[in-house]
Motif scaffolding. Structure first.
Motif, short mmCIF file in Angstrom:
data_model
loop_
_atom_site.label_atom_id
_atom_site.label_comp_id
_atom_site.label_asym_id
_atom_site.label_seq_id
_atom_site.Cartn_x
_atom_site.Cartn_y
_atom_site.Cartn_z
N LEU A 89 0.81 -1.22 0.00
CA LEU A 89 0.00 0.00 0.00
C LEU A 89 0.85 1.27 0.00
N GLN A 90 1.99 1.25 0.70
CA GLN A 90 2.83 2.46 0.74
C GLN A 90 3.38 2.83 -0.64
N TYR A 91 3.57 1.82 -1.49
CA TYR A 91 4.08 2.10 -2.85
C TYR A 91 2.98 2.70 -3.73
N PHE A 92 1.76 2.22 -3.54
CA PHE A 92 0.64 2.82 -4.27
C PHE A 92 0.42 4.26 -3.81
N PHE A 93 0.58 4.50 -2.50
CA PHE A 93 0.40 5.85 -1.97
C PHE A 93 1.53 6.77 -2.45
N THR A 94 2.71 6.22 -2.61
CA THR A 94 3.81 6.99 -3.18
C THR A 94 3.48 7.41 -4.61
N LEU A 95 2.95 6.47 -5.38
CA LEU A 95 2.54 6.79 -6.75
C LEU A 95 1.49 7.88 -6.78
N HIS A 96 0.61 7.90 -5.79
CA HIS A 96 -0.44 8.90 -5.71
C HIS A 96 0.15 10.31 -5.79
N TYR A 97 1.25 10.54 -5.09
CA TYR A 97 1.89 11.85 -5.11
C TYR A 97 2.86 11.99 -6.28
N SER A 170 -0.42 7.74 5.68
CA SER A 170 0.93 7.25 5.92
C SER A 170 1.32 7.56 7.36
N VAL A 171 2.17 6.72 7.94
CA VAL A 171 2.62 6.97 9.31
C VAL A 171 3.57 8.16 9.37
N VAL A 172 4.12 8.53 8.24
CA VAL A 172 4.99 9.71 8.17
C VAL A 172 4.13 10.92 7.85
N ASP A 173 4.51 12.07 8.41
CA ASP A 173 3.80 13.31 8.14
C ASP A 173 4.05 13.74 6.69
N VAL A 174 2.99 13.82 5.90
CA VAL A 174 3.14 14.15 4.48
C VAL A 174 2.95 15.65 4.20
N THR A 175 2.86 16.45 5.25
CA THR A 175 2.61 17.89 5.07
C THR A 175 3.68 18.54 4.21
N ASP A 176 4.95 18.29 4.54
CA ASP A 176 6.04 18.88 3.77
C ASP A 176 6.06 18.35 2.33
N ILE A 177 5.77 17.07 2.19
CA ILE A 177 5.74 16.48 0.85
C ILE A 177 4.64 17.13 0.01
N LEU A 178 3.48 17.34 0.62
CA LEU A 178 2.36 17.96 -0.08
C LEU A 178 2.68 19.42 -0.42
N ASN A 179 3.30 20.13 0.53
CA ASN A 179 3.66 21.53 0.28
C ASN A 179 4.67 21.64 -0.87
N ASN A 180 5.67 20.76 -0.86
CA ASN A 180 6.66 20.76 -1.94
C ASN A 180 6.00 20.47 -3.29
N LEU A 181 5.04 19.55 -3.27
CA LEU A 181 4.33 19.21 -4.50
C LEU A 181 3.55 20.43 -5.03
N ILE A 182 2.88 21.14 -4.14
CA ILE A 182 2.11 22.30 -4.57
C ILE A 182 3.02 23.40 -5.10
N TYR A 183 4.16 23.62 -4.44
CA TYR A 183 5.12 24.61 -4.96
C TYR A 183 5.63 24.21 -6.35
N PHE A 184 5.86 22.91 -6.52
CA PHE A 184 6.31 22.41 -7.82
C PHE A 184 5.22 22.62 -8.87
N MET A 185 3.98 22.26 -8.53
CA MET A 185 2.87 22.43 -9.46
C MET A 185 2.72 23.89 -9.87
N LEU A 186 2.88 24.79 -8.91
CA LEU A 186 2.77 26.22 -9.20
C LEU A 186 3.89 26.67 -10.14
N GLY A 187 5.12 26.25 -9.83
CA GLY A 187 6.26 26.64 -10.65
C GLY A 187 6.19 26.07 -12.07
N ILE A 188 5.85 24.80 -12.19
CA ILE A 188 5.83 24.16 -13.52
C ILE A 188 4.67 24.68 -14.35
#
Length: 303
Positions: A89-97, A170-188
């Motif tokens: 499941l963690q690999y599918f969740f990784t693909l999600h992002y 996920s047991v890990v906090d994904v807040t930073d991952i999500l924030n980085n993704l949004i910054y990337f989406m904005l930039g690209i």
């Protein structure tokens, strides 16, 4: 699980990928006609979008449409412990992002391809052929580097009573991952918009040197960029409207999000069929014989 939204999104998704697959199959069969970097990007994007769509059933569509008393709830309860290994499941969740990174990058790559076409009218292909594998490698590797913490930690399904459905966590906090993704989406997205604006300006300066074929393919890329901008806007409203979650704007964005995301994934076969005469003619000849007469008078050299 069989909610109206689930059935509708699954139905149009299946229809879109049926058409998508037929187009890609046609291109492979007629590779001597479609052996250009634009169509290579289209086929690669098909593979990524297929992975995105199928993976969304595991991490998003199925859990979000399953209640605690639903028939298939046991499938999610089986992977509901945060301390028990729920691989894969963690690999599918990784693909999600990761696939969000890849989707936005591929739209930018297509816009960059069209920009190079209007700048280097007669020679852009010779630069793209050796560069494309490098671009694809970067587009694939970078997202998994950014989302590695999710892949290396356990993931699980959590039932949320307010939603009346399950969510992937996920047991890990994904807040930073999500924030980085949004910054990337904005930039690209800004880069994609800039590439399209420059291409439009250049097209205006070269009205006779750019064929109708190339203009049509640019339009396909431009439509994807508009949809990308719409998807980004919806994402930003949801992300930064948390403090006012009950506002009309936030609620509208929440309702639109699954459909906007699907539009980002599924628009490509429809836009290509609509704008490209060559693709329509090839599809009629290969898959839809009843349509041959309607477009038989169109020269096959036209895209």
């Amino acid at each position: 699980m069989l909610t109206v939204q689930f059935l509708i999104t699954t139905a149009y998704g299946a229809a879109s990928f049926y058409l998508y697959t037929l187009i890609v199959y046609m291109m492979i069969r007629r590779w001597n006609e479609y052996n250009t970097t634009f169509f290579k990007i289209f086929i690669i994007e098909y593979c990524f979008n297929l992975i995105t769509f199928v993976n969304s059933f595991i991490t998003l569509r199925a859990p979000q449409n399953t209640c605690k008393e639903c028939v298939f709830a046991f499938l999610f309860d089986r992977s509901s412990s945060s301390i028990v290994d729920n691989t894969p499941l963690q690999y599918f969740f990784t693909l999600h992002y990761a696939m969000a990174y890849i989707q936005y990058s591929m739209i930018f790559l297509m816009a960059l391809n069209r920009l190079s076409m209007v700048i280097l009218v007669n020679s852009y292909e010779k630069y793209w052929k050796p560069a494309l594998p490098f671009f694809i490698a970067v587009i694939v590797i970078f997202p998994f580097y950014m989302t590695w913490p999710i892949a290396s930690n356990n993931a699980y399904y959590l039932y949320t009573p307010p939603m009346g459905a399950y969510a992937t966590k996920s047991v890990v906090d994904v807040t930073d991952i999500l924030n980085n993704l949004i910054y990337f989406m904005l930039g690209i997205t800004i880069l994609t918009a800039a590439a399209n604006v420059l291409a439009v300006i250049r097209l205006g300066c070269l009205p006779s040197r750019i064929s109708g074929a190339e203009r049509n393919l640019f339009t396909v890329s431009f439509v994807s960029a508009i949809i990308q901008l719409l998807a980004l806007g919806d994402t930003l409203i949801l992300r930064f409207g948390v403090s006012d979650a009950m506002s009309a704007g936030t609620q509208t964005a929440k309702v639109l999000m699954p459909f906007v995301s699907d539009l980002l994934t599924l628009n490509h076969p429809w836009t290509l069929m609509y704008f490209s005469t060559k693709v329509r003619l090839s599809m009629a000849n290969d898959h839809f014989p009843s349509l041959r007469k309607r477009i038989s008078n169109i020269p096959s050299s036209v895209y």
